[in-house]
Scaffold this motif. Structure first.
Motif, PDB file in Angstrom:
ATOM      1  N   ASN A 213      43.856 -10.023 -24.637  1.00 52.35           N
ATOM      2  CA  ASN A 213      43.105 -10.173 -25.889  1.00 52.35           C
ATOM      3  C   ASN A 213      43.783 -11.255 -26.724  1.00 52.35           C
ATOM      4  OD1 ASN A 213      42.063  -9.909 -28.560  1.00 52.35           O
ATOM      5  ND2 ASN A 213      41.440  -7.808 -28.110  1.00 52.35           N
ATOM      6  N   MET A 214      43.129 -12.382 -26.886  1.00 57.70           N
ATOM      7  CA  MET A 214      43.730 -13.521 -27.568  1.00 57.70           C
ATOM      8  C   MET A 214      43.934 -13.257 -29.055  1.00 57.70           C
ATOM      9  SD  MET A 214      42.455 -17.473 -27.316  1.00 57.70           S
ATOM     10  CE  MET A 214      41.076 -17.266 -28.455  1.00 57.70           C
ATOM     11  N   GLU A 215      43.099 -12.426 -29.662  1.00 58.97           N
ATOM     12  CA  GLU A 215      43.207 -12.174 -31.099  1.00 58.97           C
ATOM     13  C   GLU A 215      44.352 -11.216 -31.418  1.00 58.97           C
ATOM     14  OE1 GLU A 215      41.603 -13.759 -33.429  1.00 58.97           O
ATOM     15  OE2 GLU A 215      40.538 -14.933 -31.916  1.00 58.97           O
ATOM     16  N   THR A 216      44.464 -10.118 -30.642  1.00 61.41           N
ATOM     17  CA  THR A 216      45.517  -9.129 -30.910  1.00 61.41           C
ATOM     18  C   THR A 216      46.793  -9.422 -30.143  1.00 61.41           C
ATOM     19  OG1 THR A 216      44.770  -7.658 -29.127  1.00 61.41           O
ATOM     20  CG2 THR A 216      43.757  -7.378 -31.303  1.00 61.41           C
ATOM     21  N   THR A 217      46.743 -10.408 -29.227  1.00 61.32           N
ATOM     22  CA  THR A 217      47.865 -10.796 -28.349  1.00 61.32           C
ATOM     23  C   THR A 217      48.353  -9.621 -27.510  1.00 61.32           C
ATOM     24  OG1 THR A 217      49.706 -10.345 -29.874  1.00 61.32           O
ATOM     25  CG2 THR A 217      48.566 -12.467 -30.110  1.00 61.32           C
ATOM     26  N   GLU A 218      47.430  -8.776 -27.064  1.00 58.06           N
ATOM     27  CA  GLU A 218      47.789  -7.615 -26.242  1.00 58.06           C
ATOM     28  C   GLU A 218      47.209  -7.755 -24.845  1.00 58.06           C
ATOM     29  OE1 GLU A 218      46.214  -4.307 -28.334  1.00 58.06           O
ATOM     30  OE2 GLU A 218      47.877  -4.155 -29.749  1.00 58.06           O
ATOM     31  N   ILE A 219      47.946  -7.226 -23.864  1.00 55.29           N
ATOM     32  CA  ILE A 219      47.412  -7.072 -22.518  1.00 55.29           C
ATOM     33  C   ILE A 219      46.529  -5.826 -22.521  1.00 55.29           C
ATOM     34  CG2 ILE A 219      47.942  -6.693 -20.084  1.00 55.29           C
ATOM     35  CD1 ILE A 219      48.701  -9.437 -20.920  1.00 55.29           C
ATOM     36  N   VAL A 220      45.285  -5.977 -22.162  1.00 53.37           N
ATOM     37  CA  VAL A 220      44.332  -4.870 -22.214  1.00 53.37           C
ATOM     38  C   VAL A 220      44.300  -4.104 -20.900  1.00 53.37           C
ATOM     39  CG1 VAL A 220      41.918  -4.258 -22.569  1.00 53.37           C
ATOM     40  CG2 VAL A 220      42.937  -6.116 -23.889  1.00 53.37           C
ATOM     41  N   ALA A 221      44.409  -4.816 -19.778  1.00 56.45           N
ATOM     42  CA  ALA A 221      44.348  -4.176 -18.468  1.00 56.45           C
ATOM     43  C   ALA A 221      45.127  -5.023 -17.473  1.00 56.45           C
ATOM     44  CB  ALA A 221      42.905  -4.006 -18.005  1.00 56.45           C
ATOM     45  N   PHE A 222      45.565  -4.370 -16.383  1.00 57.84           N
ATOM     46  CA  PHE A 222      46.366  -5.036 -15.350  1.00 57.84           C
ATOM     47  C   PHE A 222      46.026  -4.399 -14.010  1.00 57.84           C
ATOM     48  CE2 PHE A 222      50.465  -5.601 -13.039  1.00 57.84           C
ATOM     49  CZ  PHE A 222      50.475  -6.993 -13.022  1.00 57.84           C
ATOM     50  N   TYR A 223      45.524  -5.201 -13.069  1.00 55.38           N
ATOM     51  CA  TYR A 223      45.083  -4.689 -11.778  1.00 55.38           C
ATOM     52  C   TYR A 223      45.670  -5.528 -10.647  1.00 55.38           C
ATOM     53  CZ  TYR A 223      41.294  -2.622 -14.596  1.00 55.38           C
ATOM     54  OH  TYR A 223      40.562  -1.952 -15.540  1.00 55.38           O
ATOM     55  N   GLN A 224      45.957  -4.864  -9.542  1.00 54.92           N
ATOM     56  CA  GLN A 224      46.258  -5.605  -8.319  1.00 54.92           C
ATOM     57  C   GLN A 224      44.936  -5.968  -7.655  1.00 54.92           C
ATOM     58  OE1 GLN A 224      49.203  -3.799  -5.826  1.00 54.92           O
ATOM     59  NE2 GLN A 224      49.230  -5.482  -4.337  1.00 54.92           N
ATOM     60  N   ASN A 225      44.955  -7.020  -6.800  1.00 57.43           N
ATOM     61  CA  ASN A 225      43.694  -7.494  -6.217  1.00 57.43           C
ATOM     62  C   ASN A 225      43.107  -6.531  -5.208  1.00 57.43           C
ATOM     63  OD1 ASN A 225      45.741  -7.976  -4.331  1.00 57.43           O
ATOM     64  ND2 ASN A 225      44.674  -9.744  -3.458  1.00 57.43           N
ATOM     65  N   SER A 226      43.812  -5.445  -4.878  1.00 58.51           N
ATOM     66  CA  SER A 226      43.268  -4.429  -3.967  1.00 58.51           C
ATOM     67  C   SER A 226      42.844  -3.165  -4.707  1.00 58.51           C
ATOM     68  CB  SER A 226      44.312  -4.077  -2.900  1.00 58.51           C
ATOM     69  OG  SER A 226      45.509  -3.608  -3.510  1.00 58.51           O
ATOM     70  N   ALA A 227      42.812  -3.209  -6.039  1.00 59.66           N
ATOM     71  CA  ALA A 227      42.510  -2.014  -6.833  1.00 59.66           C
ATOM     72  C   ALA A 227      41.037  -1.633  -6.708  1.00 59.66           C
ATOM     73  CB  ALA A 227      42.872  -2.253  -8.291  1.00 59.66           C
ATOM     74  N   ASP A 228      40.781  -0.389  -6.331  1.00 59.95           N
ATOM     75  CA  ASP A 228      39.410   0.105  -6.218  1.00 59.95           C
ATOM     76  C   ASP A 228      38.702   0.079  -7.564  1.00 59.95           C
ATOM     77  OD1 ASP A 228      40.158   0.547  -3.640  1.00 59.95           O
ATOM     78  OD2 ASP A 228      40.089   2.740  -3.730  1.00 59.95           O
ATOM     79  N   GLU A 229      39.435   0.423  -8.627  1.00 57.52           N
ATOM     80  CA  GLU A 229      38.835   0.486  -9.958  1.00 57.52           C
ATOM     81  C   GLU A 229      38.283  -0.874 -10.377  1.00 57.52           C
ATOM     82  OE1 GLU A 229      40.068   1.565 -14.586  1.00 57.52           O
ATOM     83  OE2 GLU A 229      41.554   1.717 -12.972  1.00 57.52           O
ATOM     84  N   LEU A 230      39.043  -1.945 -10.085  1.00 56.85           N
ATOM     85  CA  LEU A 230      38.583  -3.283 -10.452  1.00 56.85           C
ATOM     86  C   LEU A 230      37.340  -3.655  -9.662  1.00 56.85           C
ATOM     87  CD1 LEU A 230      38.954  -5.924 -11.977  1.00 56.85           C
ATOM     88  CD2 LEU A 230      40.491  -6.686 -10.160  1.00 56.85           C
ATOM     89  N   TYR A 231      37.313  -3.290  -8.367  1.00 58.64           N
ATOM     90  CA  TYR A 231      36.132  -3.630  -7.570  1.00 58.64           C
ATOM     91  C   TYR A 231      34.893  -2.920  -8.091  1.00 58.64           C
ATOM     92  CZ  TYR A 231      32.586  -3.488  -4.018  1.00 58.64           C
ATOM     93  OH  TYR A 231      31.370  -3.565  -3.384  1.00 58.64           O
ATOM     94  N   PHE A 232      35.005  -1.634  -8.428  1.00 62.35           N
ATOM     95  CA  PHE A 232      33.830  -0.898  -8.907  1.00 62.35           C
ATOM     96  C   PHE A 232      33.348  -1.463 -10.251  1.00 62.35           C
ATOM     97  CE2 PHE A 232      35.609   2.553  -6.117  1.00 62.35           C
ATOM     98  CZ  PHE A 232      34.589   2.475  -5.180  1.00 62.35           C
TER      99      PHE A 232
END
Length: 505
Positions: free
Chosen positions: A328-347
């Motif tokens: 998030n560029m405004e709050t300067t926070e990392i909102v989420a972090f996924y590995q490229n094999s994460a099922d959650e990111l694919y769904f």
């Protein structure tokens, strides 16, 4: 309910009936089932240029000279000629129809590349609201450049990279931005992203994201640089505190002071480590389990997290583990972090694919591109591919290799609307990429009438290739509105391209 394919009947139906709310544009796009680029003029006489693409509003055709020095911009027109016979459709087109100038009018030619530089022919971004175009030139890469001035090891260096902002109406050069001894991935505009009037340029060598604003006047204005610092005043704050430390040392309060550049990690890296730490911390409520979990998942992999760099995901999914961070560029926070094999990111990708294709608010027609989150046919195709995969984990990595999507990398042409037409995506698709050429025509089949061929397109010479051993690639440039397209077939040996024009006669 089946509706007539007759254009007259459709026009009459449009007069006497009102579409359901929110479906007016979709209904209007169905007229493209009747108006197709089904006629081809093979091997058109045209300048030996490298044709890039149509702008998203269809007003300009962008091309570059073969020596990668000049920008040439054309205005699409339409073939006009007179016929004295009664049945003109049965007659061949006049000889002038074989000329490129019958369909396009050159507006101007502008020299962009200075001495030692070349235009990156794959890089072009268009600001539709102001009709501004962003282009890039660069010198040759230096692959074994030493990492100086905060650069990271192993990233090539380019002595000079220049971004030019032009007004496409007349070719006026409005502003430019130069990066020295840096590396920005210019291929297919991967290293830059344009959203409304904000432009992000990713420096891979120095791990910075430069945010610039494009003013209506045509000025490129620095907003901030995300990397070592996240907020505009971070550098000022650190410099002030370092001065305080220097004063304290002078007064004898401290006997040693670490170097500021080596004692702190970059701001975005600190945000990432903090996000990972808090995520692992919140997984357990028992204090003992928390400590064990942190040792196993955080401290044991601490150096791996430190070594993470901003990069484009490798097309070889098994080459290196890769991760995606949402910032998030405004709050300067990392909102989420996924590995490229994460099922959650694919769904998330499967259900909300349109959110990964962010287009400017002014580009209304870009909202109607087919994806598996807005088109049932695209979703069925994706699930069919998923069911055929031998390993779901490998399938997820393969799908995630396309992320993040490049800016303006898809054609908004209605002929790629999968609710209207069916075609072989291995041979042609809305994605702006070269593909291996084929001597067989590419067929566009009606969705509503599965056995009806609407039109077909064949790149290359009409009689096919005489040398089957030479590898050929082709690209398709579809006009976003008109039934007009270019197919450009070329070999890997810098021979003249074969340009065909496909249009509705």
């Amino acid at each position: 309910m089946f509706k007539s394919n007759n254009v007259t009947a459709r026009l009459f139906e449009r007069q006497i009936s009102t579409p359901a709310p929110g479906t007016a544009i979709h209904r209007a796009r169905r007229f493209y089932e009747n108006i197709v680029p089904g006629y081809t003029i093979y091997d058109v006489e045209c300048p030996d240029h490298s044709f890039r693409k149509f702008t998203d509003d269809g007003l300009y055709l962008i091309s570059f000279s073969r020596n990668h020095q000049d920008l040439i911009v054309y205005r699409p027109t339409w073939l006009t000629f007179s016929c004295k016979e009664e049945d003109c459709d049965s007659h061949d087109l006049p000889l002038k129809a074989r000329k490129f100038e019958s369909f396009f009018t050159q507006l101007y030619s502008v020299n962009l590349a200075s001495s030692g530089e070349l235009i990156c022919k794959d890089f072009f971004l268009y600001m539709e609201s102001n009709q501004f175009g962003l282009f890039a030139t660069s010198t040759a890469q230096i692959h074994d450049a030493p990492p100086t001035g905060g650069a990271i090891q192993g990233v090539p260096s380019v002595e000079k990279i220049t971004f030019y902002l032009l007004r496409l109406e007349d070719g006026a050069r409005l502003d430019e931005r130069v990066f020295h001894n840096d590396y920005v991935n210019l291929a297919h505009s991967i290293g830059a992203f344009l959203y409304d009037d904000l432009l992000a340029i990713v420096s891979l060598r120095y791990q910075r994201i430069h945010i610039l604003q494009i003013r209506d006047s045509g000025d490129l204005v620095d907003v901030r640089a995300i990397g070592e610092f996240c907020r505009e005043d971070d550098e000022l704050f650190l410099n002030f505190n370092s001065q305080v430390l220097v004063n304290h040392v002078g007064n004898g309060f401290h006997h040693s002071m670490p170097e500021l550049e080596t004692s702190f990690m970059g701001g975005i890296k600190q945000r990432l480590l903090s996000f990972i730490f808090r995520g692992i911390w919140n997984e357990e409520t028992d204090q003992t389990m928390r400590v064990q979990c942190l040792k196993k998942k955080f401290y044991f992999h601490f150096q791996d997290y430190i070594d993470l760099i901003i990069w484009k995901v490798s097309r070889n999914a098994d080459s290196h583990p890769s991760f995606f961070a949402v910032y998030n560029m405004e709050t300067t926070e990392i909102v989420a972090f996924y590995q490229n094999s994460a099922d959650e990111l694919y769904f998330l990708f499967e259900l909300f694919s349109d959110h990964f294709h962010v287009s400017s608010k002014s580009s209304l027609h870009m909202n109607f591109m087919s994806s598996h989150s807005n088109n049932i046919h695209a979703l069925e195709q994706l699930r069919c591919t998923k069911n055929k995969a031998t390993s779901f984990s490998q399938f997820v990595k393969k799908m995630m290799a396309s992320l993040p999507f490049s800016c303006q990398s898809q054609s908004p042409s209605p002929y790629f609307d999968q609710s209207l037409f069916r075609f072989d995506e291995k041979l042609i698709s809305a994605i702006d990429r070269h593909r291996q050429s084929t001597d067989h025509p590419i067929k566009f089949i009606s969705r509503r009438q599965p056995n009806i061929l609407k039109f077909k397109m064949k790149p290359g010479p009409e009689a096919g290739s005489t040398d089957g051993r030479t590898k050929k690639i082709c690209s398709f440039l579809f006009h976003p509105i008109l039934p007009l397209a270019l197919s450009v077939q070329q070999t890997l040996f810098l021979q003249a391209s074969v340009v065909n024009i496909h249009f509705r006669r």
